[in-house]
Design a protein around this motif. Structure first.
Motif, PDB file in Angstrom:
ATOM      1  N   SER A 154      13.520 -11.832  -2.166  1.00 47.83           N
ATOM      2  CA  SER A 154      13.660 -10.896  -1.039  1.00 47.83           C
ATOM      3  C   SER A 154      14.834 -11.298  -0.153  1.00 47.83           C
ATOM      4  N   PHE A 155      14.936 -12.597   0.125  1.00 50.99           N
ATOM      5  CA  PHE A 155      16.082 -13.088   0.922  1.00 50.99           C
ATOM      6  C   PHE A 155      17.402 -12.755   0.232  1.00 50.99           C
ATOM      7  N   ALA A 156      17.443 -12.984  -1.087  1.00 48.96           N
ATOM      8  CA  ALA A 156      18.675 -12.776  -1.842  1.00 48.96           C
ATOM      9  C   ALA A 156      19.102 -11.310  -1.825  1.00 48.96           C
ATOM     10  N   GLU A 157      18.125 -10.408  -1.869  1.00 50.13           N
ATOM     11  CA  GLU A 157      18.451  -8.980  -1.935  1.00 50.13           C
ATOM     12  C   GLU A 157      18.709  -8.370  -0.563  1.00 50.13           C
ATOM     13  N   SER A 158      18.217  -9.024   0.479  1.00 53.66           N
ATOM     14  CA  SER A 158      18.329  -8.430   1.819  1.00 53.66           C
ATOM     15  C   SER A 158      19.443  -9.035   2.656  1.00 53.66           C
ATOM     16  N   GLY A 159      20.209  -9.969   2.072  1.00 50.98           N
ATOM     17  CA  GLY A 159      21.298 -10.572   2.830  1.00 50.98           C
ATOM     18  C   GLY A 159      20.856 -11.650   3.797  1.00 50.98           C
ATOM     19  N   THR A 160      19.689 -12.237   3.551  1.00 49.94           N
ATOM     20  CA  THR A 160      19.175 -13.294   4.448  1.00 49.94           C
ATOM     21  C   THR A 160      18.908 -14.580   3.656  1.00 49.94           C
ATOM     22  N   ILE A 161      19.746 -14.854   2.664  1.00 48.30           N
ATOM     23  CA  ILE A 161      19.495 -15.997   1.789  1.00 48.30           C
ATOM     24  C   ILE A 161      19.596 -17.327   2.541  1.00 48.30           C
ATOM     25  N   ARG A 162      20.179 -17.329   3.728  1.00 49.66           N
ATOM     26  CA  ARG A 162      20.246 -18.570   4.517  1.00 49.66           C
ATOM     27  C   ARG A 162      18.851 -19.112   4.828  1.00 49.66           C
ATOM     28  N   SER A 163      17.826 -18.227   4.755  1.00 46.98           N
ATOM     29  CA  SER A 163      16.444 -18.673   5.000  1.00 46.98           C
ATOM     30  C   SER A 163      15.892 -19.479   3.829  1.00 46.98           C
ATOM     31  N   PHE A 164      16.651 -19.571   2.753  1.00 47.64           N
ATOM     32  CA  PHE A 164      16.185 -20.280   1.560  1.00 47.64           C
ATOM     33  C   PHE A 164      15.778 -21.709   1.873  1.00 47.64           C
ATOM     34  N   TYR A 165      16.592 -22.415   2.664  1.00 47.46           N
ATOM     35  CA  TYR A 165      16.357 -23.847   2.866  1.00 47.46           C
ATOM     36  C   TYR A 165      15.020 -24.138   3.540  1.00 47.46           C
TER      37      TYR A 165
END
Length: 392
Positions: free
Chosen positions: A180-191
């Motif tokens: 979801s993060f990857a598709e919504s442009g919020t991948i910075r939340s990955f960590y």
């Protein structure tokens, strides 16, 4: 056969009176021979053909088709049919609810949740989860949020539903929210999510990292790509072929196919052999960038290595070759796959036929048209128009 089925069913739908009795399963799926026994796979294939017909069947007929085919999410092809039905029923929620309740049993709750997500009926997806809370249902609900494009709801479900419903998230749960993060442009939340995952004692897998990599590439956060690769090493996940393929695909999507090609060279030096999927990404990337010469070179290299792509790979290549006016090579690729009974869509074949005709190869163009008429009788009128427009 499928074309005839579509034609007959469309005619039945358009002329049937409101008092017409409910048709039998055989008359729905195989109206030309309703008493002929069909295997479950044949039923599903006919159902898919009917669901894809244009114009699409009305909602109540879609429900009848699914019931007649006795669809179940136990098999891949049935899941394809159910997903197709759900997408067609997005404007008929009551019918989709009937489908979920009559075709899917309670143990199929995760599949029902995903179908509701595909139809943008998240309240129904949530209520289905609440009636059968489980880790699988939780993962399905997050995925349903993703396919419906509601990433805010995906985050809410991830953050609050496990505790609220006594469900333990697993690695797949975390992978779903990372997607979801990857598709919504919020991948910075990955960590932060990755740290939480590790604190819960859950072991990340290749999907965890490849999903994150795709997200960081998409946002062009190349420093983070390096960080994720380091995290992979620390967690015992090496740069396997699937990881390289995701990186190659991501670079090609960004229009950086040259860098992707260099990455493949590096991969080979390290002892990992590319697959047809690797070549698919590269060839598609160079085709999109208009470098057909490099795409053709890679295609020949792929052949020398004995690698064979899937049907969509060849259709893509023929399409771009025709767009680039390289009709000789396009015809060559088409002839290669014709033996497998693989035929690109009408628009691509029309480009090929017109291109051959424009190169004074009228007989070859007409030969293809005759084959298309024979193979796809429902497209005969369209091919007649193409033929009539050819130079004389």
């Amino acid at each position: 056969m499928a074309a005839a089925v579509r034609h007959i069913v469309r005619r039945r739908l358009s002329t049937a009176a409101t008092t017409t009795p409910v048709p039998t399963p055989g008359s729905i799926l195989n109206p030309s021979s309703p008493s002929t026994p069909l295997t479950s796979r044949e039923k599903t294939r006919l159902a898919i053909s009917l669901l894809k017909s244009s114009p699409p069947p009305p909602p109540d007929q879609i429900l009848s088709i699914c019931r007649a085919a006795a669809l179940t999410p136990e098999t891949h092809i049935d899941r394809i049919a159910l997903s197709l039905a759900a997408s067609k029923l997005s404007s008929a929620p009551d019918t989709l609810r009937d489908l979920a309740s009559t075709v899917l049993t309670p143990r199929h709750a995760p599949h029902a949740i995903v179908l509701f997500g595909q139809a943008n009926l998240l309240p129904d997806a949530i209520s289905t989860f609440q009636s059968s809370p489980s880790t699988r249902s939780l993962n399905a609900l997050i995925f349903a949020c993703i396919v419906s494009g509601n990433h805010t709801e995906a985050a809410r479900v991830f953050q609050t539903f496990p505790d609220a419903h006594g469900v333990k998230p697993n690695t797949e749960t975390f992978n779903a929210i990372i997607k979801s993060f990857a598709e919504s442009g919020t991948i910075r939340s990955f960590y932060s999510v990755f740290d939480e995952m590790c604190k819960k004692g859950l072991k990340p897998n290749a999907t965890t990292f490849t999903t994150a990599l795709a997200g960081f590439y998409k946002e062009e956060r190349f420093d983070d790509v390096g960080k994720v690769l380091e995290l992979m090493k620390k967690n015992g996940c090496g740069e396997s072929l699937p990881v390289y393929n995701v990186r190659v695909q991501s670079l090609c999507k960004l229009g950086r196919s040259g860098e992707a090609r260099a990455l493949v060279d590096e991969m080979v030096k390290k002892g990992t052999k590319p697959s047809w999927v690797t070549y698919n990404h590269l060839i598609y990337g160079f085709c999109k960038e208009g470098d057909l010469e490099e795409a053709k070179r890679l295609y020949k290299e792929m052949g020398r290595k004995g690698l064979v792509g899937d049907i969509n790979f060849y259709f893509m290549l023929i399409h771009y070759l025709c767009k680039g006016d390289d009709f000789d090579t396009a015809l060559g690729v088409y002839n290669e796959i014709a033996a497998k009974n693989w035929v690109p869509c009408f628009s691509t074949m029309k480009m090929l036929v017109n291109g051959l005709a424009g190169s004074s190869r009228i007989d070859e163009a007409k030969g293809i048209i005759e084959k298309m008429k024979e193979k796809f009788p429902d497209k005969t009128e369209g091919w007649k128009e193409v033929e009539e427009a050819l130079p004389h």
